[in-house]
Design an enzyme around this catalytic site. Sequence first.
Site, PDB file in Angstrom:
ATOM      1  N   ALA A 155     -75.608 -20.698  29.525  1.00 24.61           N
ATOM      2  CA  ALA A 155     -74.403 -21.497  29.754  1.00 24.61           C
ATOM      3  C   ALA A 155     -73.221 -20.664  29.266  1.00 24.61           C
ATOM      4  CB  ALA A 155     -74.502 -22.794  28.964  1.00 24.61           C
TER       5      ALA A 155
ATOM      6  N   GLU B 104     -83.458 -22.189  31.524  1.00 21.86           N
ATOM      7  CA  GLU B 104     -83.625 -23.627  31.803  1.00 21.86           C
ATOM      8  C   GLU B 104     -83.524 -23.905  33.303  1.00 21.86           C
ATOM      9  OE1 GLU B 104     -80.664 -24.590  28.739  1.00 21.86           O
ATOM     10  OE2 GLU B 104     -82.106 -26.035  27.953  1.00 21.86           O
TER      11      GLU B 104
ATOM     12  N   GLU C 197     -80.425 -20.301  21.792  1.00 23.22           N
ATOM     13  CA  GLU C 197     -79.389 -21.235  21.327  1.00 23.22           C
ATOM     14  C   GLU C 197     -79.288 -21.378  19.812  1.00 23.22           C
ATOM     15  OE1 GLU C 197     -81.299 -21.710  23.979  1.00 23.22           O
ATOM     16  OE2 GLU C 197     -80.136 -22.580  25.607  1.00 23.22           O
TER      17      GLU C 197
HETATM   18  N1  COA Z   1     -71.468 -17.019  28.210  1.00 25.25           N
HETATM   19  C1  COA Z   1     -70.270 -16.450  28.452  1.00 25.25           C
HETATM   20  N2  COA Z   1     -70.141 -15.118  28.676  1.00 25.25           N
HETATM   21  C2  COA Z   1     -71.251 -14.365  28.674  1.00 25.25           C
HETATM   22  C3  COA Z   1     -72.533 -14.905  28.433  1.00 25.25           C
HETATM   23  C4  COA Z   1     -72.605 -16.304  28.198  1.00 25.25           C
HETATM   24  N3  COA Z   1     -73.775 -16.933  27.989  1.00 25.25           N
HETATM   25  N4  COA Z   1     -73.441 -13.912  28.465  1.00 25.25           N
HETATM   26  C5  COA Z   1     -72.762 -12.796  28.734  1.00 25.25           C
HETATM   27  N5  COA Z   1     -71.444 -13.056  28.849  1.00 25.25           N
HETATM   28  C6  COA Z   1     -70.345 -12.121  29.137  1.00 25.25           C
HETATM   29  C7  COA Z   1     -69.990 -11.283  27.904  1.00 25.25           C
HETATM   30  O1  COA Z   1     -69.103 -12.024  27.047  1.00 25.25           O
HETATM   31  C8  COA Z   1     -69.329 -10.097  28.538  1.00 25.25           C
HETATM   32  O2  COA Z   1     -68.029 -10.454  28.954  1.00 25.25           O
HETATM   33  P1  COA Z   1     -66.769  -9.458  28.665  1.00 25.25           P
HETATM   34  O3  COA Z   1     -67.117  -8.200  29.415  1.00 25.25           O
HETATM   35  O4  COA Z   1     -65.621 -10.199  29.256  1.00 25.25           O
HETATM   36  O5  COA Z   1     -66.721  -9.268  27.194  1.00 25.25           O
HETATM   37  C9  COA Z   1     -70.154  -9.886  29.807  1.00 25.25           C
HETATM   38  O6  COA Z   1     -70.783 -11.138  30.064  1.00 25.25           O
HETATM   39  C10 COA Z   1     -71.224  -8.826  29.664  1.00 25.25           C
HETATM   40  O7  COA Z   1     -72.039  -9.157  28.546  1.00 25.25           O
HETATM   41  P2  COA Z   1     -72.346  -8.129  27.332  1.00 25.25           P
HETATM   42  O8  COA Z   1     -72.696  -8.960  26.127  1.00 25.25           O
HETATM   43  O9  COA Z   1     -71.250  -7.152  27.187  1.00 25.25           O
HETATM   44  O10 COA Z   1     -73.643  -7.399  27.909  1.00 25.25           O
HETATM   45  P3  COA Z   1     -74.793  -6.702  27.049  1.00 25.25           P
HETATM   46  O11 COA Z   1     -75.612  -5.947  28.017  1.00 25.25           O
HETATM   47  O12 COA Z   1     -74.252  -5.979  25.872  1.00 25.25           O
HETATM   48  O13 COA Z   1     -75.684  -7.929  26.469  1.00 25.25           O
HETATM   49  C11 COA Z   1     -76.835 -10.044  26.598  1.00 25.25           C
HETATM   50  C12 COA Z   1     -76.393  -8.758  27.337  1.00 25.25           C
HETATM   51  C13 COA Z   1     -77.440 -10.980  27.625  1.00 25.25           C
HETATM   52  C14 COA Z   1     -77.893  -9.702  25.541  1.00 25.25           C
HETATM   53  C15 COA Z   1     -75.611 -10.703  25.912  1.00 25.25           C
HETATM   54  O14 COA Z   1     -74.564 -10.821  26.875  1.00 25.25           O
HETATM   55  C16 COA Z   1     -75.863 -12.052  25.325  1.00 25.25           C
HETATM   56  O15 COA Z   1     -76.472 -12.179  24.277  1.00 25.25           O
HETATM   57  N6  COA Z   1     -75.369 -13.136  26.003  1.00 25.25           N
HETATM   58  C17 COA Z   1     -75.444 -14.476  25.514  1.00 25.25           C
HETATM   59  C18 COA Z   1     -76.841 -15.026  25.682  1.00 25.25           C
HETATM   60  C19 COA Z   1     -76.945 -16.417  25.122  1.00 25.25           C
HETATM   61  O16 COA Z   1     -76.837 -16.659  23.932  1.00 25.25           O
HETATM   62  N7  COA Z   1     -77.168 -17.395  26.016  1.00 25.25           N
HETATM   63  C20 COA Z   1     -77.344 -18.755  25.656  1.00 25.25           C
HETATM   64  C21 COA Z   1     -76.078 -19.492  25.760  1.00 25.25           C
HETATM   65  S1  COA Z   1     -76.290 -21.184  25.268  1.00 25.25           S
END
Ligand code: COA
Length: 260
Positions: A66, A115, A135
């Site tokens: 999300a 999910e 989460e």
């Molecule tokens: N919500 C909002 N933005 C998200 C996102 C999310 N769940 N997941 C990734 N993004 C965005 C990042 O903020 C980033 O945006 P920016 O370039 O404007 O800063 C872009 O997507 C790329 O993500 P980034 O984190 O730079 O890529 P990465 O390869 O370093 O890491 C992940 C990849 C998936 C490990 C990491 O993005 C992450 O942990 N995301 C969140 C996962 C999460 O907790 N999901 C559950 C949400 S309830």
Amino acid sequence: MNFENLQITIENGCGIITINRPKKLNALNIETIEELHDAFETLDANNAVKTIIITGSGEKAFVAGADISEFAHFSVDEGEDLARNGQEILFDFVENLSTPVIAAVNGFALGGGLELAMASHFRIASDNAKMGLPEVSLGVIPGYGGTQRLAQLVGKGRAMEMVMTAGMISAEEANNFGLVNHVTTQEELLPLALKIASKISRNSTVAISSAIKAINANYKDGVNGFETEISEFGNCFGTEDFKEGTTAFLEKRRADFPGK
Ligand code: COA
């Protein structure tokens, strides 16, 4: 169908929904959730569409969760509404859709992404996919059905560990857990999904929709799955598909189901 965050194509009777926010790793903001509802509803109502594939654009992510930026400042009531509305319009909606939905998991499937894959009728994954419910690392729990469906799919102990550690599992581990049915290369993922969809589409759509109801019934509180099966089984006898399927068998030809 014109959407801001989705691309829709129809290939050989299969509707392909591609979530298209690659710069945000296809994170599910509220607009995308609403668009997904509309896309699933429209494809489900189209008689020419026998199956649906849901996937993510780009090579990195199916859906990275999300959209955290949208709910970071929510109150208790807003948090509850977010989960309730999301479950109703997308996650429960997909699970109960009469058209079969295959999730083609092509990269990160985290939080709301996993999910969504779990609400789909089954999942296949590319070998670079990573799945998890992170989460609790944000101070919240899965709210789009993840605590329920993960335990249903992989068992309570594994679900507890995955949720508590907020860790990610590989496609191979997901396959061993029964969370995904097949693992293939990224290039072969969509072709494999389409091949399975084509196999499904040869069968009676009416019977398949009854089967979805009967299988899902086991996972609904207060519903007797065996009773649902009996009643759906009976309903099949009143369909044109049943007449065609049994007649074709007896005439030693392939059935041409009218889908009614
Ligand atoms: N919500 C909002 N933005 C998200 C996102 C999310 N769940 N997941 C990734 N993004 C965005 C990042 O903020 C980033 O945006 P920016 O370039 O404007 O800063 C872009 O997507 C790329 O993500 P980034 O984190 O730079 O890529 P990465 O390869 O370093 O890491 C992940 C990849 C998936 C490990 C990491 O993005 C992450 O942990 N995301 C969140 C996962 C999460 O907790 N999901 C559950 C949400 S309830």
